[in-house]
Design an enzyme around this catalytic site. Structure first.
Site, PDB file in Angstrom:
ATOM      1  N   CYS A   1       0.892  -1.331  -0.368  1.00  0.00           N
ATOM      2  CA  CYS A   1       0.515   0.006   0.010  1.00  0.00           C
ATOM      3  C   CYS A   1       0.466   1.111  -0.040  1.00  0.00           C
ATOM      4  CB  CYS A   1      -0.537  -0.212   1.446  1.00  0.00           C
ATOM      5  SG  CYS A   1      -2.191  -1.235   1.156  1.00  0.00           S
ATOM      6  N   HIS A  37      -3.733   7.089   3.880  1.00  0.00           N
ATOM      7  CA  HIS A  37      -3.828   5.961   3.281  1.00  0.00           C
ATOM      8  C   HIS A  37      -5.173   5.087   3.577  1.00  0.00           C
ATOM      9  CE1 HIS A  37      -3.770   1.685   1.872  1.00  0.00           C
ATOM     10  NE2 HIS A  37      -3.896   1.054   3.520  1.00  0.00           N
ATOM     11  N   ASN A  96      -9.874  -0.544   1.480  1.00  0.00           N
ATOM     12  CA  ASN A  96      -8.741  -0.771   1.352  1.00  0.00           C
ATOM     13  C   ASN A  96      -7.721  -0.593  -0.325  1.00  0.00           C
ATOM     14  OD1 ASN A  96      -5.601  -0.741   1.100  1.00  0.00           O
ATOM     15  ND2 ASN A  96      -5.631  -1.647   2.947  1.00  0.00           N
TER      16      ASN A  96
HETATM   17  N1  ACO Z   1     -17.198  -9.481  11.204  1.00  0.00           N
HETATM   18  C1  ACO Z   1     -17.177 -10.045  12.554  1.00  0.00           C
HETATM   19  N2  ACO Z   1     -16.572  -9.984  13.977  1.00  0.00           N
HETATM   20  C2  ACO Z   1     -14.963 -10.099  12.961  1.00  0.00           C
HETATM   21  C3  ACO Z   1     -14.816  -9.671  11.330  1.00  0.00           C
HETATM   22  C4  ACO Z   1     -15.734  -9.673  11.224  1.00  0.00           C
HETATM   23  N3  ACO Z   1     -15.369  -9.131   9.083  1.00  0.00           N
HETATM   24  N4  ACO Z   1     -13.508  -9.753  11.671  1.00  0.00           N
HETATM   25  C5  ACO Z   1     -13.209 -10.294  12.495  1.00  0.00           C
HETATM   26  N5  ACO Z   1     -13.907 -10.279  13.723  1.00  0.00           N
HETATM   27  C6  ACO Z   1     -14.009 -10.761  15.205  1.00  0.00           C
HETATM   28  C7  ACO Z   1     -12.709 -11.482  15.673  1.00  0.00           C
HETATM   29  O1  ACO Z   1     -12.603 -12.911  15.602  1.00  0.00           O
HETATM   30  C8  ACO Z   1     -12.611 -11.405  17.286  1.00  0.00           C
HETATM   31  O2  ACO Z   1     -13.399 -12.150  17.566  1.00  0.00           O
HETATM   32  P1  ACO Z   1     -12.643 -12.471  19.257  1.00  0.00           P
HETATM   33  O3  ACO Z   1     -12.190 -11.767  20.465  1.00  0.00           O
HETATM   34  O4  ACO Z   1     -14.180 -13.365  19.376  1.00  0.00           O
HETATM   35  O5  ACO Z   1     -11.913 -13.693  18.646  1.00  0.00           O
HETATM   36  C9  ACO Z   1     -12.925  -9.857  17.187  1.00  0.00           C
HETATM   37  O6  ACO Z   1     -13.762  -9.857  15.939  1.00  0.00           O
HETATM   38  C10 ACO Z   1     -12.211  -9.224  16.852  1.00  0.00           C
HETATM   39  O7  ACO Z   1     -11.023  -8.837  15.624  1.00  0.00           O
HETATM   40  P2  ACO Z   1      -9.676  -7.777  16.359  1.00  0.00           P
HETATM   41  O8  ACO Z   1      -8.939  -8.661  14.645  1.00  0.00           O
HETATM   42  O9  ACO Z   1      -9.635  -7.545  17.362  1.00  0.00           O
HETATM   43  O10 ACO Z   1     -10.856  -7.076  15.506  1.00  0.00           O
HETATM   44  P3  ACO Z   1      -9.635  -5.658  15.625  1.00  0.00           P
HETATM   45  O11 ACO Z   1     -10.670  -4.613  16.675  1.00  0.00           O
HETATM   46  O12 ACO Z   1      -8.185  -5.432  15.897  1.00  0.00           O
HETATM   47  O13 ACO Z   1      -9.996  -4.663  14.320  1.00  0.00           O
HETATM   48  C11 ACO Z   1      -8.595  -5.299  11.529  1.00  0.00           C
HETATM   49  C12 ACO Z   1      -9.686  -5.868  12.780  1.00  0.00           C
HETATM   50  C13 ACO Z   1     -10.346  -4.083  11.444  1.00  0.00           C
HETATM   51  C14 ACO Z   1      -8.494  -6.336  10.678  1.00  0.00           C
HETATM   52  C15 ACO Z   1      -8.391  -4.510  12.107  1.00  0.00           C
HETATM   53  O14 ACO Z   1      -6.738  -5.242  13.439  1.00  0.00           O
HETATM   54  C16 ACO Z   1      -7.401  -3.591  11.216  1.00  0.00           C
HETATM   55  O15 ACO Z   1      -7.425  -2.566  10.722  1.00  0.00           O
HETATM   56  N6  ACO Z   1      -5.307  -4.225  10.943  1.00  0.00           N
HETATM   57  C17 ACO Z   1      -5.316  -3.315  10.411  1.00  0.00           C
HETATM   58  C18 ACO Z   1      -5.543  -4.327   8.887  1.00  0.00           C
HETATM   59  C19 ACO Z   1      -4.323  -3.629   7.771  1.00  0.00           C
HETATM   60  O16 ACO Z   1      -4.681  -2.250   7.523  1.00  0.00           O
HETATM   61  N7  ACO Z   1      -3.879  -4.032   7.167  1.00  0.00           N
HETATM   62  C20 ACO Z   1      -3.184  -3.357   6.139  1.00  0.00           C
HETATM   63  C21 ACO Z   1      -3.498  -3.521   4.667  1.00  0.00           C
HETATM   64  S1  ACO Z   1      -1.857  -2.998   3.779  1.00  0.00           S
HETATM   65  C22 ACO Z   1      -1.633  -4.225   1.896  1.00  0.00           C
HETATM   66  O17 ACO Z   1      -1.377  -3.875   2.056  1.00  0.00           O
HETATM   67  C23 ACO Z   1      -2.780  -4.756   1.238  1.00  0.00           C
END
Ligand code: ACO
Length: 333
Positions: free
Chosen positions: A113, A252, A282
């Site tokens: 990204c 981003h 994203n």
């Molecule tokens: N719907 C419902 N529940 C979900 C979902 C979903 N889509 N996804 C995860 N959950 C659940 C999990 O299973 C977890 O449940 P549990 O507590 O029973 O285990 C709970 O929600 C919390 O999960 P977390 O991973 O702690 O949620 P978080 O608040 O951290 O958000 C997220 C997750 C949105 C993925 C976040 O960590 C994030 O944005 N990370 C960065 C991602 C990113 O920006 N990536 C960049 C990619 S860059 C590139 O080069 C492509």
């Protein structure tokens, strides 16, 4: 030394919209969870016949029109992408053929990204050195092709799109400073395990879903919050500016909570932060140029304004740019 600036911008996004409600029918998730955890409401998804180069071409043509530059004047094309049409030829070469830029050299750049910012730095330095005069920079990705649509922890985050700009010489302002970085020790936090020379794509690897994005979401989140703030602070310092000099921050668009944390670190009020993550999710290398082009379209950037772009991504990588937006009269044609 001649300076480099952005002469024009353009975007290319697929027509098909995939909403959070649609995703509720596909995986165990809810509109409420996606909106509150990420800020995303919908994203665009490429048609089966549409590849990354098709979106890149849409954006490139608009950027050239906006910059009033003909294909025959483009002398370098850089396409930042992690989803090239195929391993080779480079998607940049497909764009070169598509626009008919016969004089242009062309290559792809892989920095996740952060790719658009990496490409912008190369373009700016090439123009400043006088080696090239009209560089087409494209950030384009079709992440829908490498997304596991049964994995709710990743599939709600991504979308497809392209953004482009033409970089050329300017009298003043333009690219004031840049800051790129990488931490390869975090490579496995965000990767595609199969399909390369380490683990070629086999039926077995495909059965295990190794052709898709694998992400340690929480660890990437923590890295992103830290590095977005650090990179923005550093690029502002290198430009000899203070946070309060910044008229618009264009981060981003991965997650609204990451954007809010970076804005808070810089002490920026919401009207100084551009956000369109709710519309596109994203879009990887396309995210920053897509946001920049929409900010310009909405008149949020005026000539003379100081604009900071900052991104992070697979690698792990990060990149930031501080620009002073140019008036058309500044362009050295
Ligand atoms: N719907 C419902 N529940 C979900 C979902 C979903 N889509 N996804 C995860 N959950 C659940 C999990 O299973 C977890 O449940 P549990 O507590 O029973 O285990 C709970 O929600 C919390 O999960 P977390 O991973 O702690 O949620 P978080 O608040 O951290 O958000 C997220 C997750 C949105 C993925 C976040 O960590 C994030 O944005 N990370 C960065 C991602 C990113 O920006 N990536 C960049 C990619 S860059 C590139 O080069 C492509």
């Amino acid at each position: 030394m001649v300076k480099a600036g952005i002469w024009g911008v353009g975007i290319g996004v697929p027509d098909r919209v995939l909403t959070n409600k649609d995703l509720e029918q596909m995986v165990d998730t809810s509109d409420e969870w996606i909106t509150s955890r990420t800020g995303i409401r919908e994203r665009r998804i490429a048609d089966p016949a549409q590849a990354t180069s098709d979106l890149a071409l849409l954006a490139a043509r608009k950027a050239m029109e906006d910059a009033r530059v003909d294909a025959s004047e483009i002398d370098l094309i850089i396409v930042a992408t992690v989803t090239p049409d195929s391993m080779f030829p480079a998607t940049a070469c497909l764009v070169q053929a598509g626009i008919g830029a016969a004089q242009a050299a062309a290559f792809d750049l892989s920095a996740g990204c952060s790719g658009f910012i990496y490409a912008l730095e190369i373009a700016a330095r090439c123009v400043e050195a006088g080696a090239y005069r009209r560089v087409l920079v494209v950030g384009a990705d079709t992440l829908s092709r490498i997304t596991n649509w049964t994995d709710r922890s990743t599939c709600v985050l991504f979308g497809d799109g392209a953004g482009a700009c033409v970089v050329g010489p300017v009298k003043q302002g333009g690219v004031l400073s840049m800051y790129l970085g990488a931490d390869g020790t975090g490579g496995d936090k965000l990767h595609i395990p199969a399909g390369g020379s380490r683990l070629p794509l086999t039926a077995e690897a495909m059965q295990e879903g190794k052709q898709y994005i694998h992400m340690a979401g929480n660890e990437v989140f923590k890295f992103a919050v830290r590095i977005m703030g650090d990179a923005a602070v550093e690029v502002i310092r290198r430009a000899g500016l203070q946070s309060e000099d910044i008229e618009l921050f264009v981060p981003h668009q991965a997650n609204i909570r990451i954007i809010d944390a970076a804005a808070k670190r810089l002490g920026l009020t919401p009207e100084k932060v551009f956000v369109n993550v709710q519309k596109y999710g994203n879009t990887s290398a396309a995210s920053i140029p897509l946001a920049l082009a929409e900010a310009l379209e909405q008149d949020k950037i005026r000539p003379g304004d100081h604009v900071v772009l900052v991104g992070f991504g697979a690698g792990l990588t990060w990149g930031a740019a501080a620009l002073q937006w140019n008036a058309e009269e500044d362009q050295l044609r």
